[in-house]
Write an enzyme that holds these catalytic residues in place. Structure first.
Site, PDB file in Angstrom:
ATOM      1  N   ASN A 190       1.010  -1.375   0.251  1.00  0.00           N
ATOM      2  CA  ASN A 190       0.010  -0.377  -0.218  1.00  0.00           C
ATOM      3  C   ASN A 190       0.507   1.425   0.401  1.00  0.00           C
ATOM      4  OD1 ASN A 190      -2.098   1.610   0.204  1.00  0.00           O
ATOM      5  ND2 ASN A 190      -0.703   1.865   3.122  1.00  0.00           N
TER       6      ASN A 190
ATOM      7  N   ARG B  53      -8.555   5.675   1.796  1.00  0.00           N
ATOM      8  CA  ARG B  53      -7.846   4.765   0.304  1.00  0.00           C
ATOM      9  C   ARG B  53      -6.701   5.685  -0.193  1.00  0.00           C
ATOM     10  NH1 ARG B  53     -13.152   2.331  -0.366  1.00  0.00           N
ATOM     11  NH2 ARG B  53     -12.357   0.446  -0.367  1.00  0.00           N
TER      12      ARG B  53
ATOM     13  N   ASP C 264       1.365   6.891   0.449  1.00  0.00           N
ATOM     14  CA  ASP C 264       0.917   5.691  -0.306  1.00  0.00           C
ATOM     15  C   ASP C 264       0.904   6.166  -1.795  1.00  0.00           C
ATOM     16  OD1 ASP C 264      -1.248   4.781   0.769  1.00  0.00           O
ATOM     17  OD2 ASP C 264      -2.414   5.804  -0.660  1.00  0.00           O
TER      18      ASP C 264
ATOM     19  N   ARG D 265      -0.330 -12.653   2.204  1.00  0.00           N
ATOM     20  CA  ARG D 265      -1.292 -11.297   3.511  1.00  0.00           C
ATOM     21  C   ARG D 265      -1.290 -10.377   2.979  1.00  0.00           C
ATOM     22  NH1 ARG D 265      -0.053  -7.364   7.336  1.00  0.00           N
ATOM     23  NH2 ARG D 265      -1.746  -7.309   9.204  1.00  0.00           N
TER      24      ARG D 265
ATOM     25  N   ASP E   5      -1.068  -6.783   3.818  1.00  0.00           N
ATOM     26  CA  ASP E   5      -1.063  -5.577   4.541  1.00  0.00           C
ATOM     27  C   ASP E   5      -1.956  -4.371   4.058  1.00  0.00           C
ATOM     28  OD1 ASP E   5      -0.144  -4.589   7.365  1.00  0.00           O
ATOM     29  OD2 ASP E   5       1.158  -3.393   5.705  1.00  0.00           O
TER      30      ASP E   5
ATOM     31  N   HIS F 235      -6.533   0.350   2.856  1.00  0.00           N
ATOM     32  CA  HIS F 235      -6.416   1.251   2.771  1.00  0.00           C
ATOM     33  C   HIS F 235      -5.803   1.402   1.108  1.00  0.00           C
ATOM     34  CE1 HIS F 235      -6.060   2.958   6.468  1.00  0.00           C
ATOM     35  NE2 HIS F 235      -5.561   1.589   6.495  1.00  0.00           N
TER      36      HIS F 235
ATOM     37  N   GLU G 149      -5.855  -7.630   4.791  1.00  0.00           N
ATOM     38  CA  GLU G 149      -6.306  -7.460   6.024  1.00  0.00           C
ATOM     39  C   GLU G 149      -7.386  -5.916   6.036  1.00  0.00           C
ATOM     40  OE1 GLU G 149      -4.167  -4.962   9.964  1.00  0.00           O
ATOM     41  OE2 GLU G 149      -2.863  -4.437   7.925  1.00  0.00           O
TER      42      GLU G 149
ATOM     43  N   ASN H  85      -3.607 -11.052  17.212  1.00  0.00           N
ATOM     44  CA  ASN H  85      -2.598 -10.861  16.043  1.00  0.00           C
ATOM     45  C   ASN H  85      -0.876  -9.727  16.482  1.00  0.00           C
ATOM     46  OD1 ASN H  85      -2.762  -8.899  15.992  1.00  0.00           O
ATOM     47  ND2 ASN H  85      -3.413  -8.672  13.838  1.00  0.00           N
TER      48      ASN H  85
END
Length: 511
Positions: free
Chosen positions: A115, A173, A182, A210, A212, A216, A248, A313
């Site tokens: 991300n 986002r 970002d 996974r 992450d 977002h 996630e 987690n």
């Protein structure tokens, strides 16, 4: 031929939801911050023989080396490049681990941080795990390479450039998560660099990812990246296999972004699971275990075939992420073992077990001021996971996955795989029991008084070894023995002061 084509299409559609574990292996373990050399050894000496399906590994790509505070665990969530070069090891060590684990039937799942790059406030230079130069201030990451064109600065509409309001799906986002730069994931160039990194890992032999911070990223951007991915390495996986994807997404309700927005891409982390189960087992807010009869979708969780579930987690065991104080962890060992036992016995979701390290917790005003502390280390170099004579781990590695109660329940889940949820019992309070068809049965006493009752187990007659209090070794039982009569009934007696107030028996623990 039509029938074959239909099957093929269904298989293809479902591919990213399937964990790609070997037949009969039903759980993975997160070996948080372990070195690749230690994971390779653990696959061979422990995970494979004990029936674990795979390992979630910490992010394997180059990250910022942060020195204030000194080498926190979260530095690994600040990428500098996609070189396989971290405190856990270099690319050769990573390849060796993947090969050795796959060769014994244990899969590797990579925590993919795609991300964002590093924090915007990090100083320019070469303070990175592989020595690559980067300059967050000028958005310059030449080791990828990314430049100012590849970030969302122009798209974010908040004053700070960071996410300020989680009720605005667009800024969640398009703006920076806690200052992390970002990436502009709608750009084909950025998508291609990320896919190149993930394909490099797939070609090495990983089984999935996974993703992450998926909350977002726009689901469509994730899909565009996934569409560029290779099939899995056919040395270990059937031809045409797709990587397992679990995203996630923290969705506890009450925000515009929903877990279901991401189902088209793969499974999603069900954060309600650990938050609610912790509340029930702690008996907070009037909750009791008898309410678990319709656990799963009946509690408003996502569909079972879309869920990746866990008790805790790496984030929420230290107060980050979601769930707050209700989350059970290794610090609450007695209740934690019950929660993990319940999770592994219950058919809902695909299960992930946590494996942690100890750190010096220090609470001030209810917050752990040491929640940043990284893995056991010597001046920044991660310590070896040593194994004690009693099979526990040394050097402050907790190794919950080696606790008898948890390791044996991982096997329980393998034994009962595919069996229905049956023979529920509860006393209207915190004494509950349930079976999995004719293959397994588990009983919990979380009340403040003794449990003593005869229950229908659904199991064939015989003597069974309780895998919580002991092990079946060479036909003998080192723990409690349970006698199932011809009618499938058995008497269970569990003191409320027992070290572990639960009992589990299954087809393979029969003496």
């Amino acid at each position: 031929m039509k029938f074959f084509l239909l099957l093929f299409t269904i298989g293809f559609c479902w591919a990213q939801y399937s964990p790609n574990t070997q037949q009969g292996r039903t759980s993975i373990v997160h070996l948080f911050e372990w070195r690749w050399v230690d994971i390779a050894l653990e696959c061979e000496r422990y995970l494979a023989p004990k029936g674990f399906g795979g390992v979630q590994v910490s992010p394997p790509n180059e990250n910022v080396a942060i020195h204030n505070p000194f080498r926190p665990w979260w530095e690994r969530y600040q990428p500098v490049s996609y070189k396989l070069c971290t405190r856990s090891g270099n690319e050769d060590e990573f390849r060796n681990m993947v090969t050795r684990c796959n060769n014994v039937g244990v899969r590797i799942y990579v925590d993919a941080v795609i991300n964002h790059m590093s924090g915007n406030a990090v100083s320019a230079g070469t303070s990175s795990t592989c020595g690559s130069y980067f300059n967050p201030g000028s958005r310059d990451f030449p080791a990828v390479p990314y430049s100012g064109w590849d970030f969302n600065d122009g798209k974010c509409k908040t004053g700070s450039g960071d996410i300020e309001n989680y009720n605005d799906a667009t800024q969640v986002r398009d703006c920076r998560l806690v200052g992390l730069l970002d990436l502009a994931l709608e750009k084909d160039y950025v998508r291609s660099k990320i896919a190149e990194y993930m394909n490099h890992l797939i070609d090495i032999g990983v089984a999935g990812f996974r993703l992450d911070a998926s909350k977002h990223m726009w689901p469509g951007d994730i899909k565009a990246i996934l569409d560029k991915l290779h099939n899995l390495n056919s040395n270990w996986f059937p031809a045409g296999s797709k990587p397992f994807i679990y995203q996630e997404v923290i969705d506890l309700g009450g925000e515009p972004i929903k877990s279901s927005d991401y189902f088209g891409n793969g499974r999603v982390t069900e954060f309600k699971y650990g938050a609610k189960l912790g509340t029930v087992i702690r008996k907070w807010n009037g909750e009791k275990m008898s309410y678990l009869k319709n656990w799963g979708e009946g509690w408003g969780f996502m569909p079972s075939d879309r869920a990746l579930v866990f008790v805790d987690n790496h984030d929420n065991q230290r107060g980050h992420g979601a769930g707050g104080a209700s989350i059970l962890t290794f610090w609450d060992a007695r209740l934690y073992k019950m929660a993990v036992g319940f999770m592994l016995a219950h058919p809902y979701g695909f299960t992930r077990v946590m494996s942690s390290y100890r750190w010096p917790r220090q609470f001030q005003n209810g917050n752990d001021v040491n929640d940043w502390v990284g893995p056991p280390n010597n001046n920044g170099v991660i310590k070896e996971v040593t194994i004690n004579p009693d099979t526990t781990c040394g050097n402050d590695w907790v190794c919950e996955h080696r606790w008898r109660q948890i390791r044996n329940m991982v096997n329980f889940r393998n034994v009962v795989d595919g069996q229905p949820f049956t023979n529920w019992y509860d006393n209207g309070s915190n004494q509950v029991a349930f079976g999995r068809g004719n293959r397994g049965f588990i009983v919990f006493n979380n009340d403040d008084w003794t449990f003593s009752l005869t229950l229908q187990t659904g199991l064939p007659a015989g003597t069974y070894c309780d895998v919580i209090s002991g092990d079946k070794i060479n036909g003998n039982c080192t723990g409690i023995k349970i006698y199932v009569s011809d009618d499938g009934k058995a008497h269970f007696s569990i003191s409320n002061s027992a070290e572990d107030p639960f009992i589990a028996i299954h087809a393979e623990s029969k003496l």
